[in-house]
Enzyme design. Structure first.
Site, PDB file in Angstrom:
ATOM      1  N   ASP A  30       0.916  -1.128  -0.008  1.00 34.91           N
ATOM      2  CA  ASP A  30      -0.077   0.022   0.054  1.00 34.91           C
ATOM      3  C   ASP A  30       0.710   1.229  -0.094  1.00 34.91           C
ATOM      4  OD1 ASP A  30      -3.117   0.542   1.126  1.00 34.91           O
ATOM      5  OD2 ASP A  30      -1.704   2.287   1.001  1.00 34.91           O
ATOM      6  N   ILE A  31       0.383   2.183  -0.819  1.00 32.66           N
ATOM      7  CA  ILE A  31       1.387   3.582  -1.107  1.00 32.66           C
ATOM      8  C   ILE A  31       1.323   4.361   0.388  1.00 32.66           C
ATOM      9  CG2 ILE A  31      -0.530   5.246  -1.762  1.00 32.66           C
ATOM     10  CD1 ILE A  31       1.406   5.940  -4.033  1.00 32.66           C
ATOM     11  N   GLY A 101     -16.044   2.627   3.776  1.00 35.06           N
ATOM     12  CA  GLY A 101     -14.676   3.137   3.837  1.00 35.06           C
ATOM     13  C   GLY A 101     -13.847   3.024   2.558  1.00 35.06           C
ATOM     14  N   HIS A 108     -10.240  -5.269  -3.496  1.00 36.34           N
ATOM     15  CA  HIS A 108      -9.035  -5.440  -2.719  1.00 36.34           C
ATOM     16  C   HIS A 108      -9.133  -5.861  -1.519  1.00 36.34           C
ATOM     17  CE1 HIS A 108      -9.879  -1.180  -2.374  1.00 36.34           C
ATOM     18  NE2 HIS A 108      -9.006  -1.175  -1.242  1.00 36.34           N
ATOM     19  N   LEU A 109      -8.141  -6.576  -0.833  1.00 36.10           N
ATOM     20  CA  LEU A 109      -7.977  -7.172   0.474  1.00 36.10           C
ATOM     21  C   LEU A 109      -6.871  -6.414   1.255  1.00 36.10           C
ATOM     22  CD1 LEU A 109      -9.057 -10.786   1.874  1.00 36.10           C
ATOM     23  CD2 LEU A 109      -6.904  -9.487   2.348  1.00 36.10           C
TER      24      LEU A 109
HETATM   25  P1  5GP Z   1      -9.925   1.236   0.534  1.00 36.97           P
HETATM   26  O1  5GP Z   1     -10.040   2.556   1.290  1.00 36.97           O
HETATM   27  O2  5GP Z   1     -10.436   1.503  -1.054  1.00 36.97           O
HETATM   28  O3  5GP Z   1     -10.131  -0.025   0.875  1.00 36.97           O
HETATM   29  O4  5GP Z   1      -8.137   1.471   0.042  1.00 36.97           O
HETATM   30  C1  5GP Z   1      -7.581   1.888  -0.867  1.00 36.97           C
HETATM   31  C2  5GP Z   1      -6.210   1.776  -0.637  1.00 36.97           C
HETATM   32  O5  5GP Z   1      -5.368   1.687  -1.833  1.00 36.97           O
HETATM   33  C3  5GP Z   1      -5.494   2.712   0.162  1.00 36.97           C
HETATM   34  O6  5GP Z   1      -4.770   2.235   1.486  1.00 36.97           O
HETATM   35  C4  5GP Z   1      -4.549   3.588  -0.376  1.00 36.97           C
HETATM   36  O7  5GP Z   1      -3.504   4.138   0.359  1.00 36.97           O
HETATM   37  C5  5GP Z   1      -4.092   2.540  -1.397  1.00 36.97           C
HETATM   38  N1  5GP Z   1      -3.932   3.137  -2.777  1.00 36.97           N
HETATM   39  C6  5GP Z   1      -4.396   4.311  -3.563  1.00 36.97           C
HETATM   40  N2  5GP Z   1      -3.826   4.552  -4.587  1.00 36.97           N
HETATM   41  C7  5GP Z   1      -2.653   3.712  -4.723  1.00 36.97           C
HETATM   42  C8  5GP Z   1      -1.663   3.542  -5.525  1.00 36.97           C
HETATM   43  O8  5GP Z   1      -1.555   4.302  -6.705  1.00 36.97           O
HETATM   44  N3  5GP Z   1      -0.706   2.418  -5.345  1.00 36.97           N
HETATM   45  C9  5GP Z   1      -0.850   1.878  -4.062  1.00 36.97           C
HETATM   46  N4  5GP Z   1       0.251   1.028  -4.058  1.00 36.97           N
HETATM   47  N5  5GP Z   1      -1.815   2.108  -3.152  1.00 36.97           N
HETATM   48  C10 5GP Z   1      -2.690   2.833  -3.510  1.00 36.97           C
END
Ligand code: 5GP
Ligand code: ZN
Length: 122
Positions: A30-31, A101, A108-109
């Site tokens: 995760d970034i 959220g 994704h997990l």
């Molecule tokens: P969600 O809130 O949709 O469950 O989580 C999305 C996750 O994706 C977040 O933790 C965010 O930091 C991560 N994320 C968003 N954009 C990118 C990206 O371009 N690269 C990576 N490696 N992670 C990302």
């Protein structure tokens, strides 16, 4: 999907720190990590949310959970149940929809672990 950031990561047009891939899914860091280990397990197929999955995805979803402990073990979030009791451990999380959220609408997990305290609230 044209405008999906995770489809672009799957396709390799946006870079990621990949740690695992097979014919069904890829796993990368995760970034914006919320824990010392924070990996994202992403199906190659664009499925917008868990609520959009169907019976065809049952094996894929099972596989994601089944490989989580090994990935956690390899990346600093391993769980052990030793003679002195349980140590280590990790969290598996799928956010669905705005109230869940979810920010990226490609299923994704989250696989988070490592020593507490963690920086994020997840
Ligand atoms: P969600 O809130 O949709 O469950 O989580 C999305 C996750 O994706 C977040 O933790 C965010 O930091 C991560 N994320 C968003 N954009 C990118 C990206 O371009 N690269 C990576 N490696 N992670 C990302
Ligand atoms: Zn996608």
């Amino acid at each position: 999907m044209d405008n999906c950031i995770f489809c672009k990561i799957v396709a390799g047009t946006i870079p990621s720190k990949k740690v695992f891939e097979d014919e069904d899914l890829i796993v990368f860091h995760d970034i914006n990590p919320a824990a010392p280990m924070h990996l994202l397990m992403v199906p190659r197929e664009h499925i917008a949310t868990l609520a959009d999955s169907d019976d065809r995805h049952q094996a894929l979803l099972g596989k994601m959970l089944r490989i989580a402990p090994k990935l956690a073990q390899e990346h600093g979030g391993g769980y052990q149940n030793g003679a002195d009791g349980p140590t280590g451990g990790f969290k598996t999380l799928i956010n669905t929809g705005p109230d869940g959220g979810q920010e990226v609408y490609h299923l994704h997990l989250h696989l988070m672990g490592g020593p507490r305290p963690w920086s994020g609230q997840r």
